[in-house]
Design a protein around this motif. Sequence first.
Motif, short mmCIF file in Angstrom:
data_model
loop_
_atom_site.label_atom_id
_atom_site.label_comp_id
_atom_site.label_asym_id
_atom_site.label_seq_id
_atom_site.Cartn_x
_atom_site.Cartn_y
_atom_site.Cartn_z
N LEU A 228 0.83 -1.20 0.00
CA LEU A 228 0.00 0.00 0.00
C LEU A 228 0.87 1.26 0.00
O LEU A 228 0.61 2.21 -0.74
N GLN A 229 1.91 1.22 0.81
CA GLN A 229 2.79 2.37 0.92
C GLN A 229 3.35 2.75 -0.45
O GLN A 229 3.42 3.91 -0.82
N LYS A 230 3.72 1.73 -1.23
CA LYS A 230 4.26 2.02 -2.56
C LYS A 230 3.16 2.46 -3.52
O LYS A 230 3.37 3.33 -4.36
N ASP A 231 1.98 1.82 -3.39
CA ASP A 231 0.90 2.13 -4.33
C ASP A 231 0.30 3.51 -4.13
O ASP A 231 -0.53 3.95 -4.93
N THR A 232 0.70 4.20 -3.05
CA THR A 232 0.18 5.56 -2.90
C THR A 232 0.61 6.45 -4.06
O THR A 232 -0.04 7.45 -4.33
N VAL A 233 1.70 6.08 -4.76
CA VAL A 233 2.12 6.92 -5.90
C VAL A 233 1.12 6.86 -7.06
O VAL A 233 1.09 7.75 -7.89
N LEU A 234 0.29 5.80 -7.07
CA LEU A 234 -0.66 5.66 -8.20
C LEU A 234 -1.66 6.82 -8.25
O LEU A 234 -2.17 7.15 -9.30
N VAL A 235 -1.94 7.41 -7.07
CA VAL A 235 -2.95 8.46 -7.07
C VAL A 235 -2.42 9.75 -7.70
O VAL A 235 -3.19 10.70 -7.87
N SER A 236 -1.14 9.78 -8.06
CA SER A 236 -0.64 10.95 -8.78
C SER A 236 -1.40 11.14 -10.09
O SER A 236 -1.54 12.25 -10.58
N TYR A 237 -1.94 10.04 -10.62
CA TYR A 237 -2.68 10.11 -11.90
C TYR A 237 -3.92 10.98 -11.83
O TYR A 237 -4.39 11.46 -12.85
N ILE A 238 -4.52 11.13 -10.65
CA ILE A 238 -5.72 11.96 -10.58
C ILE A 238 -5.41 13.32 -9.99
O ILE A 238 -6.31 14.05 -9.56
#
Lengths: 313, 252
Positions: A228-238
């Motif tokens: 989860l900690q790494k996947d927080t970067v995915l929200v940069s897309y929005i």
Amino acid sequence: MTAQGGPDATSRGGPASLPGSRAQRRRDERTSALRSTLVAFLSTFVVFGVLVYIVVNSPGWPAVQASFFAPDIFWSSLPGIVAAFLVNIQLFLISEVLILALALVLAVARSSTAPVLFPVRLMATVYVDIFRALPGVLVIYILGFGIPGLNLPGVPTDPFLYAIVALTLIYSAYVSEVYRAGIASIHPSQTAAARSLGLSQPQALRYVVLPQAIRRVVPPLLNDFIGLQKDTVLVSYIGVVEIFRQSQIVEAGTFNFTPYLATALVFLVVTIPLARFTDWLVARQARRGGGASGAASQVASALGRSRGGQAAP
Amino acid sequence: MTGSAAAALQVEGLWKSFGPLDVLQGIDLEVAEHEVIALIGASGSGKSTLLRCINLLETIDEGRIFIEGEEITAKGVNVDRIRRRVGIVFQSFNLFPHMRVIDNVTLGPRKVLKRPASDAEADAMRLLERFGLAEKAGQLPDRLSGGQQQRVAIVRALAMQPDLLLLDEVTSALDPELVAEVLNVIRELAAGGMTMLIATHEMGFARDIANRVCFLDAGRILEQGPPAQIFAEPREARTRQFLTRIIEAGRL
């Protein structure tokens, strides 16, 4: 070997020079340990030396060095990147709490057996199926652009909010499966013992099954939270300006990729200790028997749960 | 033994199958208050299943079970209320490993009987003291020996003040030198008038403690009577055969 007369001759104090004596064996062991260390050191040195040589002497190295390893850009971008990382930490902490709660509800719903709860079980199952099947980026896109795009009055448009919702939805599906495995791993005799005392099914779950199940799944839960900690970067897309977005901004301004290296370093510094801690917890459980009772009490104590003395209330 | 008052436990024509296997094939049994019944028989003869049926941990296929005249297998009966009156102790202890001994013992009184924690703990300490476990109250079960764990399991069942106690091969999982301490606890309970149904492989113990011994074979009570008669002059060939094997194994 033990031909010497006195009883002491064969024991600890025996002649040190005799082959097979304790002292001789110690010396042999030390020599071979030293040799192993030396070999390991040399082979590491050679392997990494060769790798560095190949990279540094590759035809494109000067260009890569200039665009990925620019010290001035590294130091100038680092404060902004670390500051942006605070947004990732917020995202992580808030969604983690929500995930733990929602996932537990899902797991309990899926583990229920009462016929009257069939619809609940069905809904939980469908939910988990859907959110485990969808790529996370899609969920983030659909929620982050779709819902504000409806232009409904009163519906918030803050991307940070949708980031939290999306991460919670995605990870709850995974984490609920971890919980569910934990619940399934508690032997039915525990429930039987609880029910035989007159506890109802929900009481048996609440006081006997869940406390043991949750302690047992702490290591895999931590593992999911590293993800989860790494996947927080995915929200940069929005459009949430977090660490990855921040490094993209710097990159766009300088045409240099060094900020990504800085971002990678920040993640390494934060994630590796957490991964080590998880490994340590798992090893600890395994070392101390890892049985039902063992694992439960160790994880409890590892988490700093203090146990009272005699019959304290 | 059947006085005018209802029997402590009455089992009528009890059948139970697991799939195609008929584990219990028409059990009839009546237990008076303060009576101690030993259930003996080979593994798979249905002893444990009978006990689990009486505690409603298994649903039954046919027949009826009464506790003090009240049918507990009737439709719509509150199983949790029944289980408060019937304690069971398992072969594998089944203590709650995440709870201290004292919390294992008080869980039922606190959560089911809704007693205040302080009262429940005071009572639990008295029980633990009586069975020599007072200094273990604050420990987790896995710090205890098997014999101690099983005694805690018995105390946990007693804390609910059951009318009837079911003991399911409670010494089978113990090292030989730990068996005596558990059997002594059961002896004391019998002396105190606890009504008990004991499935056991300890024939010497059954002979000493039981008012009546029931020999189970293939899901039926083949023979029952006072221990002196069952062990000295069994009527049935199967009982004789079973006891001969036990004696050959040096367990009587």
